[in-house]
Design an enzyme around this catalytic site. Structure first.
Site, PDB file in Angstrom:
ATOM      1  N   LYS A  41       0.827  -1.203   0.000  1.00 37.93           N
ATOM      2  CA  LYS A  41       0.000   0.000   0.000  1.00 37.93           C
ATOM      3  C   LYS A  41       0.864   1.257   0.000  1.00 37.93           C
ATOM      4  O   LYS A  41       1.938   1.292   0.604  1.00 37.93           O
ATOM      5  CB  LYS A  41      -0.914  -0.029   1.232  1.00 37.93           C
ATOM      6  CG  LYS A  41      -1.942   1.093   1.298  1.00 37.93           C
ATOM      7  CD  LYS A  41      -2.832   0.895   2.528  1.00 37.93           C
ATOM      8  CE  LYS A  41      -3.803   2.046   2.729  1.00 37.93           C
ATOM      9  NZ  LYS A  41      -4.651   1.837   3.928  1.00 37.93           N
ATOM     10  N   SER A  50      -9.251   2.611   3.231  1.00 39.91           N
ATOM     11  CA  SER A  50      -8.298   3.243   2.338  1.00 39.91           C
ATOM     12  C   SER A  50      -7.399   2.263   1.597  1.00 39.91           C
ATOM     13  O   SER A  50      -6.567   2.666   0.778  1.00 39.91           O
ATOM     14  CB  SER A  50      -7.419   4.210   3.134  1.00 39.91           C
ATOM     15  OG  SER A  50      -6.703   3.507   4.155  1.00 39.91           O
ATOM     16  N   SER A  69      -9.782  -0.152   7.539  1.00 37.18           N
ATOM     17  CA  SER A  69      -9.346  -0.069   6.141  1.00 37.18           C
ATOM     18  C   SER A  69      -8.811  -1.368   5.558  1.00 37.18           C
ATOM     19  O   SER A  69      -8.590  -1.443   4.344  1.00 37.18           O
ATOM     20  CB  SER A  69      -8.271   1.018   5.993  1.00 37.18           C
ATOM     21  OG  SER A  69      -8.807   2.291   6.243  1.00 37.18           O
TER      22      SER A  69
END
Length: 445
Positions: free
Chosen positions: A77, A152, A176
């Site tokens: 990420k 996210s 998330s």
């Protein structure tokens, strides 16, 4: 079936037995990324050293090293540092930021033989429940590209759901790495706080709640990843006893299909011999998950308020709104959010001591249109911006482990998830429980 589509353990075995090479798997993952990523925007940067990394893994295997993730292609990420790669948090403020070192989790993956093929998109500062950023645009759900992949960690889940990689790292400060897997039919684990070292990396708006998380298609893949990331050894399964709560004691309404699905999950578990009890969770002062949001708003304002005042156009409008709110908060309001955080921790830990494991829907709704930051309606009622996250941030503030398992889909074919929550440090037992439930939940449509 390609090794990229099967269990990670089978991929590793094939590499160790020289039935496949790290380079072949890396090439296949890169080809899939080239073919599949344009439609979903899950990857914001490829690793130009991926093939060289694969060659180094092969050399280590030839030298006799035992590598538990040998040749596994992985995405990281965009808010987790990967040395030498651009790391932006989805923000124009960090367009030129090159990570000076690997986060410890990335180091552990590399030491285990994984190959970092690139960086996955995230929302700005990982502070929004949909992966839409001013720097990279909209990330879409491979199940249906008109829908959000959640946030996210949307890029991480979209890449795994699209079959580009079998494993990705996400982060979780309020759900998330549980809600996005629920929206895409995947498994995501939020470990006990600090089980996986967090950083080195970016500063956080709220310290002490963010964790690094493995995202995969199967719980056995999550378990294997946690042996590397968290030094977590598997444990034998225990008798199946679960307390269930449709609304997690929050009063949050569910979409009709989510409610029906949760009832089907309970029926399926009982039919399989699971001991199911009803959890009664009494949050003091009627606190809700969104009551801790002022901590994030104030944290963002402290870090980026001055820049926002000078260059507001650089920010995601939703994040700009959070900063503006943070600048207007009083000390009393921030202190009240701290009190809510403390009460969440005390209450949830006490309830877990009472029940052992609590199950809830991961989300009260399925994925919504990709262009929207949040659904406008849940359960037939107007929804506030964080209502879709009603059941997840409490776990972060309690510091306890939780995971999301796929448990069927709604009438429109949108995936749904079951959240399992357990006591601090019981990550291995939680994974073992999930492995027992996984085949039961697969029968739910």
């Amino acid at each position: 079936m390609s090794l990229l589509d099967g269990p990670i353990s089978a991929l590793v075995s094939a590499v160790q037995e020289v039935k496949a090479t790290p380079s072949e798997l890396t090439d296949e993952a890169l080809a899939r990324a080239e073919a599949r990523n344009p439609a979903i925007n899950a990857i914001c940067q490829m690793n130009p050293q991926a093939r060289a990394e694969a060659s180094r893994v092969a050399a280590r295997l030839q030298a006799g090293e035992t590598l538990p993730l040998a040749g596994v292609p992985v995405l990281i990420k965009d808010n987790i540092w990967v040395k030498g790669l651009r790391s932006t948090q989805g923000s124009k403020l960090f367009t030129d930021h090159i990570a000076p070192e690997d986060a410890e989790a990335v180091k552990r993956l590399r030491m285990a033989g994984a190959v970092i093929i690139g960086v996955a998109t995230c929302s700005e500062f990982a502070c929004k429940g949909a992966t839409v950023s001013p720097l990279y645009g909209i990330t879409r759900n491979p199940v249906n590209p008109s829908l959000t992949a959640g946030g996210s960690s949307g890029g991480s889940v979209a890449a795994v759901a699209a079959g580009i990689v079998p494993l990705a790292l996400g982060t979780d400060a309020g759900g998330s790495s549980r809600r996005p897997p629920a929206h895409t039919g995947l498994c995501g684990l939020k470990p006990t706080q600090d089980l996986i070292p967090y950083g080195p990396g970016f500063d956080e708006p709220v310290w002490g709640i963010s964790v690094i998380c493995p995202i995969a298609r199967r719980i056995e893949d999550v378990s294997l990843a946690m042996r590397v990331l968290g030094r977590l050894e598997p444990v034998s399964p225990t008798p199946l006893e679960i307390a269930v709560s449709e609304d997690f004691g929050t009063g949050q309404q569910l979409d009709t299909d989510v409610k029906a699905n949760f009832e089907a999950v309970i029926t399926a578990m009982k039919s399989a011999g699971v001991q199911v009890a009803q959890a009664q969770i009494n949050w003091p002062n009627d606190i809700k998950g969104h009551d801790i949001q002022p901590l994030q708003y104030a944290g963002l304002a402290q870090m980026y308020g001055d820049v926002w005042r000078k260059t507001p156009d650089l920010f995601d409008p939703a994040v700009a709104g959070q900063i503006e709110t943070g600048l207007s908060l009083s000390g009393v309001e921030v202190a009240a959010a701290h009190q809510a955080s403390h009460q969440m921790r005390q209450t949830l830990r006490a309830e877990l001591d009472r029940y052992g494991v609590i199950a809830t829907p991961t989300t009260p709704c399925a994925a919504w249109p990709a262009e929207m930051d949040a659904p406008t309606e849940i359960g037939g009622r107007p929804a506030q911006p964080r209502d879709h996250a009603a059941f997840t941030p409490q776990i972060n503030h309690a510091g306890v482990p939780a995971l999301s398992l796929p448990c069927g889909s709604d009438s429109q074919g949108r995936p749904l998830g079951l959240q399992l929550i357990s006591q601090t440090g019981r990550d291995a037992a939680l994974i073992a429980l999930a492995q027992q439930l996984e085949p039961i939940l697969k029968e739910i449509t």
